[in-house]
Design a protein around this motif. Structure first.
Motif, PDB file in Angstrom:
ATOM      1  N   ARG A 106      -8.660   1.577  -3.637  1.00  9.11           N
ATOM      2  CA  ARG A 106      -9.081   0.416  -3.184  1.00  9.11           C
ATOM      3  C   ARG A 106      -7.893  -0.407  -2.453  1.00  9.11           C
ATOM      4  O   ARG A 106      -8.070  -1.015  -1.439  1.00  9.11           O
ATOM      5  N   TYR A 110      -7.262  -1.294   1.541  1.00  8.67           N
ATOM      6  CA  TYR A 110      -6.985  -2.864   2.069  1.00  8.67           C
ATOM      7  C   TYR A 110      -5.641  -2.700   2.913  1.00  8.67           C
ATOM      8  O   TYR A 110      -5.470  -3.688   3.714  1.00  8.67           O
ATOM      9  N   TYR A 113      -6.031  -1.559   6.210  1.00  5.43           N
ATOM     10  CA  TYR A 113      -7.077  -2.537   6.848  1.00  5.43           C
ATOM     11  C   TYR A 113      -5.914  -3.658   7.540  1.00  5.43           C
ATOM     12  O   TYR A 113      -6.217  -4.049   8.632  1.00  5.43           O
TER      13      TYR A 113
END
Length: 449
Positions: A106, A110, A113
């Motif tokens: 995770r 991110y 992103y």
């Protein structure tokens, strides 16, 4: 028997389309959308819906965690689906660090992103109502507080990253029906069936058991998360007031802190330790800060290390120090004598900062300019006769009075010539010592940074 679930077209007209348009109004009109696509049913349905609603304002990103042999093929599938809809697609490979695989994946996702997010771009994720409920269950089992039980938000701003989850109120059952009606192509990730992972275990083992007893469990958990979000908003307002009263991101006044209730003390410490990071410390770590540092003996040199920071108490203040700052003295090489030949306007870099030699109303004699001056580190036991003060007193006492913290005192350096102390370099500037070299219209090193 006709399904009681509404068809996609009905939901589109009555609920979903209106809700999506209303949520989009929360963003600036120049906003565009970056859709996180894994290739699964949820994200591919989201891609289908938003490409119809905002065809000129979206692009997609696929994160290849490189954890499965098929991950590259899944990226190619997402890319092909986007190309068929005229949507730009980014494929980004990431390296997942060791440790908790789900959490590290995770975090890597991110970071990717953030790397690809463009100005005015909103990250859109396909989390749905069951994802929300699973998140709340897992956080409850990990002992999370109000913030953790808030789970995910439909509109979530994390610093530079704005996240939108338009499917968060939509059930998994509705998503499956819509995807079937629209013939949305997708891939199945086998890790979703691997109960070695907490979320897959929750979904396959725990979820059916609970739902057999509590038929409306999914909606109940979703409602609880919204109530916790309200509670967290109120808590954040209280925390902001308490932090403003007690100090700042780097230091807390323990005398003011002691006036708060025990509950507010715990919450403030937890949020303060979290800082700008993603997660709060465990309850046990907050309790250790109380026991080992705040309530330690007055003369104890206590420090607690957590998440790359050290927490240190000094004179009724609690400091949050980076590891580099706290360990700087230990990492400092052996003390050496520095020889300087100074001139006006010259800049010098010392342990306590950068200085510039400048004219002063009262300062050192101009006869010292160009001569060899010695700069030595404080050894302990020195006395200083500060200019305009009566008598000499221990340098250590002067440092304490000036509130120069113990972890900064390794930067103290003494300027001298022929065993005559001319002054002391400190993190708060240069202290002129009384000597025969003091004169009106002299010079001093001024701390510039």
């Amino acid at each position: 028997m006709r399904s009681t679930l509404p068809t996609f077209n009905e939901v589109w007209q009555r609920q979903f389309r209106t809700r999506v348009l209303k949520q989009m109004q929360c963003f600036p009109p120049e906003s565009t959308l970056l859709i996180g696509c894994s290739g699964g049913m949820d994200s591919m349905l989201l891609l289908h819906v938003l490409s119809a609603l905002y065809p000129q304002k979206i692009r997609a990103i696929y994160i290849d965690h490189q954890l499965q042999d098929s991950s590259a093929a899944w990226g190619a599938f997402v890319s092909a689906q986007c190309a068929a809809r005229g949507i730009d697609c980014v494929i980004e490979k990431v390296d997942v660090q060791s440790g908790n695989l789900e959490q590290q994946a995770r975090e890597a996702r991110y970071q990717a992103y953030l790397k690809h997010r463009q100005a005015h771009e909103i990250l859109v994720l396909a989390h749905h109502q069951q994802d929300q409920a699973e998140t709340l269950i897992l956080r409850l089992l990990s002992g999370a507080g109000v913030a953790g039980l808030s789970a995910m938000k439909i509109l979530d701003v994390r610093g530079q990253l704005s996240i939108w989850r338009p499917l968060l109120d939509v059930s998994r059952e509705q998503i499956c029906q819509w995807a079937t009606q629209l013939k949305v192509e997708h891939i199945e990730d086998p890790s979703n069936l691997d109960t070695h992972y907490d979320r897959a275990w929750c979904r396959r083992e725990l979820w059916p058991l609970l739902q057999s007893r509590y038929a409306k469990m999914q909606q109940a958990f979703a409602r609880t998360s919204y109530l916790m979000q309200d509670a967290d908003d109120i808590l954040q307002q209280v925390l902001a007031q308490d932090l403003s009263a007690c100090g700042s991101d780097g230091v807390l006044d323990l005398q003011v802190f002691a006036q708060l209730s025990a509950a507010r003390q715990r919450q403030l410490l937890s949020a303060w330790m979290k800082g700008q990071d993603s997660y709060r410390p465990h309850f046990e770590m907050v309790q250790r800060l109380f026991n080992e540092v705040i309530h330690a003996k007055i003369d104890a040199q206590a420090a607690l290390h957590w998440n790359q920071y050290y927490y240190v108490r000094y004179q009724q203040q609690l400091f949050r120090l980076s590891a580099a700052e706290y360990l700087a003295e230990k990492n400092q090489s052996a003390a050496t004598v520095v020889h300087l030949q100074l001139s006006l306007n010259q800049k010098i870099n010392l342990l306590s900062g950068s200085y510039q030699v400048a004219p002063a109303q009262i300062g050192l004699s101009h006869c010292l300019l160009g001569k060899v001056l010695n700069v030595t580190q404080r050894q302990g036991g020195e006395k200083i006769h500060l200019y305009a003060r009566v008598g000499a007193w221990p340098l250590k006492k002067a440092l304490q009075e000036a509130q120069i913290f113990p972890w900064q005192r390794y930067t103290i350096q003494i300027l001298s010539i022929d065993n005559v102390m001319l002054g002391v370099f400190t993190p708060k500037g240069f202290w002129l010592a009384q000597s025969d070299y003091c004169e009106v219209g002299g010079w001093q090193p001024n701390l510039s940074s």
